[in-house]
Design a protein around this motif. Sequence first.
Motif, PDB file in Angstrom:
ATOM      1  N   PRO A   1      39.430  19.289  73.870  1.00 16.91           N
ATOM      2  CA  PRO A   1      38.367  18.261  73.722  1.00 16.91           C
ATOM      3  C   PRO A   1      38.312  17.275  75.255  1.00 16.91           C
ATOM      4  N   ASN A   2      36.917  17.185  75.365  1.00 23.33           N
ATOM      5  CA  ASN A   2      36.545  16.301  76.617  1.00 23.33           C
ATOM      6  C   ASN A   2      37.258  16.749  77.943  1.00 23.33           C
ATOM      7  N   ILE A   3      37.611  17.963  78.216  1.00 24.74           N
ATOM      8  CA  ILE A   3      38.031  18.316  79.216  1.00 24.74           C
ATOM      9  C   ILE A   3      37.250  18.470  80.399  1.00 24.74           C
ATOM     10  N   GLN A   4      35.884  18.856  80.002  1.00 21.56           N
ATOM     11  CA  GLN A   4      34.961  19.034  81.366  1.00 21.56           C
ATOM     12  C   GLN A   4      34.355  17.598  81.840  1.00 21.56           C
ATOM     13  N   VAL A   5      34.146  17.491  82.950  1.00 19.49           N
ATOM     14  CA  VAL A   5      33.462  16.185  83.591  1.00 19.49           C
ATOM     15  C   VAL A   5      32.089  16.555  83.668  1.00 19.49           C
ATOM     16  N   ASP A   6      31.257  15.590  83.331  1.00 21.71           N
ATOM     17  CA  ASP A   6      29.861  15.759  83.328  1.00 21.71           C
ATOM     18  C   ASP A   6      29.456  15.991  84.789  1.00 21.71           C
ATOM     19  N   GLY A   7      28.373  16.875  85.235  1.00 22.98           N
ATOM     20  CA  GLY A   7      27.982  17.158  86.421  1.00 22.98           C
ATOM     21  C   GLY A   7      28.671  18.331  87.007  1.00 22.98           C
ATOM     22  N   LEU A   8      29.762  18.530  86.430  1.00 22.24           N
ATOM     23  CA  LEU A   8      30.818  19.802  87.120  1.00 22.24           C
ATOM     24  C   LEU A   8      30.775  20.574  86.412  1.00 22.24           C
ATOM     25  N   PRO A   9      31.046  22.048  86.607  1.00 20.97           N
ATOM     26  CA  PRO A   9      31.552  23.245  85.836  1.00 20.97           C
ATOM     27  C   PRO A   9      33.028  23.262  85.654  1.00 20.97           C
ATOM     28  N   LEU A  10      33.297  24.135  84.853  1.00 21.73           N
ATOM     29  CA  LEU A  10      34.887  24.337  84.507  1.00 21.73           C
ATOM     30  C   LEU A  10      35.357  25.327  85.153  1.00 21.73           C
ATOM     31  N   ASP A  11      34.562  26.092  85.965  1.00 23.42           N
ATOM     32  CA  ASP A  11      35.022  27.158  86.834  1.00 23.42           C
ATOM     33  C   ASP A  11      34.119  27.867  87.772  1.00 23.42           C
ATOM     34  N   PHE A  12      34.619  28.650  88.678  1.00 23.26           N
ATOM     35  CA  PHE A  12      33.598  29.321  89.508  1.00 23.26           C
ATOM     36  C   PHE A  12      34.233  30.714  89.729  1.00 23.26           C
ATOM     37  N   LEU A  13      33.558  31.953  90.082  1.00 21.21           N
ATOM     38  CA  LEU A  13      34.187  33.032  90.237  1.00 21.21           C
ATOM     39  C   LEU A  13      34.727  33.645  91.513  1.00 21.21           C
ATOM     40  N   GLN A  14      35.814  34.138  91.597  1.00 24.42           N
ATOM     41  CA  GLN A  14      36.492  34.970  92.713  1.00 24.42           C
ATOM     42  C   GLN A  14      35.655  36.049  92.754  1.00 24.42           C
ATOM     43  N   ASN A  15      35.370  36.556  94.131  1.00 22.59           N
ATOM     44  CA  ASN A  15      34.686  37.597  94.784  1.00 22.59           C
ATOM     45  C   ASN A  15      35.504  38.756  94.252  1.00 22.59           C
ATOM     46  N   ARG A  16      34.815  39.990  94.605  1.00 23.52           N
ATOM     47  CA  ARG A  16      35.590  41.315  94.544  1.00 23.52           C
ATOM     48  C   ARG A  16      34.948  42.253  95.959  1.00 23.52           C
ATOM     49  N   GLU A  17      35.788  43.368  96.266  1.00 25.68           N
ATOM     50  CA  GLU A  17      35.409  44.105  97.310  1.00 25.68           C
ATOM     51  C   GLU A  17      35.835  45.426  97.103  1.00 25.68           C
ATOM     52  N   PRO A  18      35.400  46.228  97.681  1.00 24.27           N
ATOM     53  CA  PRO A  18      35.747  47.722  97.490  1.00 24.27           C
ATOM     54  C   PRO A  18      37.080  47.963  98.288  1.00 24.27           C
ATOM     55  N   LYS A  19      37.873  48.873  97.695  1.00 21.92           N
ATOM     56  CA  LYS A  19      39.100  49.333  98.206  1.00 21.92           C
ATOM     57  C   LYS A  19      38.766  50.513  99.145  1.00 21.92           C
ATOM     58  N   LEU A  20      39.237  50.431 100.295  1.00 21.32           N
ATOM     59  CA  LEU A  20      38.754  51.336 101.276  1.00 21.32           C
ATOM     60  C   LEU A  20      39.928  52.624 101.342  1.00 21.32           C
ATOM     61  N   ARG A  21      39.495  53.765 101.577  1.00 17.09           N
ATOM     62  CA  ARG A  21      40.244  54.910 101.962  1.00 17.09           C
ATOM     63  C   ARG A  21      40.933  54.840 103.177  1.00 17.09           C
ATOM     64  N   VAL A  22      42.228  55.311 103.179  1.00 18.75           N
ATOM     65  CA  VAL A  22      43.023  55.264 104.124  1.00 18.75           C
ATOM     66  C   VAL A  22      42.635  56.192 105.254  1.00 18.75           C
ATOM     67  N   ASP A  23      42.127  57.193 104.697  1.00 21.33           N
ATOM     68  CA  ASP A  23      41.704  58.434 105.816  1.00 21.33           C
ATOM     69  C   ASP A  23      40.512  58.095 106.814  1.00 21.33           C
ATOM     70  N   ASP A  24      39.358  57.242 106.225  1.00 26.63           N
ATOM     71  CA  ASP A  24      38.340  57.161 106.903  1.00 26.63           C
ATOM     72  C   ASP A  24      37.717  55.795 106.626  1.00 26.63           C
ATOM     73  N   LEU A  25      38.409  55.005 106.057  1.00 24.65           N
ATOM     74  CA  LEU A  25      37.684  53.617 105.850  1.00 24.65           C
ATOM     75  C   LEU A  25      36.455  53.531 104.977  1.00 24.65           C
ATOM     76  N   THR A  26      36.074  54.465 104.033  1.00 27.03           N
ATOM     77  CA  THR A  26      34.977  54.454 103.452  1.00 27.03           C
ATOM     78  C   THR A  26      35.377  53.739 102.299  1.00 27.03           C
ATOM     79  N   PRO A  27      34.272  53.271 100.979  1.00 30.91           N
ATOM     80  CA  PRO A  27      34.884  52.818  99.785  1.00 30.91           C
ATOM     81  C   PRO A  27      35.330  53.995  98.853  1.00 30.91           C
ATOM     82  N   VAL A  28      36.277  53.972  98.278  1.00 33.66           N
ATOM     83  CA  VAL A  28      36.928  54.859  97.505  1.00 33.66           C
ATOM     84  C   VAL A  28      35.975  55.221  96.395  1.00 33.66           C
ATOM     85  N   GLU A  29      36.018  56.278  95.947  1.00 40.80           N
ATOM     86  CA  GLU A  29      35.432  56.824  94.483  1.00 40.80           C
ATOM     87  C   GLU A  29      36.255  57.284  93.648  1.00 40.80           C
TER      88      GLU A  29
END
Length: 460
Positions: free
Chosen positions: A143-171
């Motif tokens: 109860p009452n954990i959120q402060v008015d005017g502010l969100p409870l969270d934001f999201l971390q980003n994500r990125e592709p893993k890269l193949r070691v052999d050619d630095l392209t996004p892995v499939e």
Amino acid sequence: MSAEGLAQAQQKMRDGGVTQAAIDVFTHYYGELEAGATGLIREGDIAPLREPAKLEDVDVDDDVAREALSKTAIIKLNGGLGTSMGMDRAKSLLPVRDGKSFLDLIAGQVRTARKATGAPLPLVLMNSFRTQEDSLRALGANPNIQVDGLPLDFLQNREPKLRVDDLTPVEWPPDPSLEWCPPGHGDIYTALLASGVLEQLLDEGFRYASASNSDNLGAVPDARIAGWFASSGAPYAAELCTRTAADRKGGHLAIRKSDGQLILRDTAQTDPGEMHYFTDEHHHPFFHTNNLWWDLEKLHAALTERGAVLGLPLIRNRKNVDPTDPESPEVYQIESAMGAAIEVFEGATAIAVGRDRFLPVKTTNDLLTLRSDAYRLADDGALRLDVEKAPLIDLDSRFYKTMGAFDARFPHGPPSLRHATSLTVRGDWTFGADVVVRGAVTLEDTGEASTVPDGTVLEG
């Protein structure tokens, strides 16, 4: 192929809804990776940090402390799934004490500090896509954990893993979700800016932030540290603890010889041939807790001036795209550490704090200790050691590594560890009710499933 690989990765991120700021940061690190950067920090290029300021020696005015805390936001890194413990949801939802999870206890800490100080103390999580829904549902039940005017969270980003052999996004068609990885917790700065949460905090009158991991129940809101930080005028500060033999894996701060700047070195940035320096608790006597303090105005200025690219040191992790399949393609995961920002801000500093501010849970060994009577739940909501020294726990990973296996072998809860110095378990042992451990105890592998009967007193 690298130029094509970068273009493919950028397009994949755009298609995946990743923010332009995160794409720009990824592009910066891709260039470093392509140029052969490894992120290694050589021992010969640094000097140990031996005499940081100590909180116990600092004189902080009570009024300054209250004022600083009133302008402080609490940020928790909450993107981890606890996969190393066999979990598939946010580790912070794991029950720790009396059926309460990390998030429940954190919410309790914040409410207690609000009541004691009158500070609004907004609580904001950095979630990942896989932790957001469950975590917000659990946090919203407080109860009452959120402060008015502010969100409870934001999201971390994500990125592709890269193949070691050619630095392209892995499939990886068997599980396309494994084609992606988080950019490390250094992404918190990019995510704060791109989400708009950084500006929201400033608009609501908050000047400082205290950031820490959600699995560290020792990092309670602290007016004294807030007052010290505000009085220092520093843009950034890190909390340190004195290292022991049990802390050899944690990152540490050091002084770069070329310019005298404080920097962070993690395990992945240490040459294998120099690991003996890294793990020597006498050579590098303080470890980095990942409890950080930021001046939000100065952080916002640095991020906007640099187009969100702070230029944190690269951490290059080489793995298999499917961690459970050693035959799957090898990939690079480009990461950065939140604590590495200490080298970005001129005037950044550090302070040594008590060990009670560092209680991470990385394994079931840690969890057993915190669940036991060696710790107590203090009035401020923190778990605090209730004995002179925490017992060392070493459970056989074949039988206790995952939460399902761990809970099955402690069906009545943890044994009493108040009078234990260590508990080493080899083999498959299930503990009965009201078991007491005293001294240094080792249970040997019997070669079959064994039981410690109810009421047993194990003495070393």
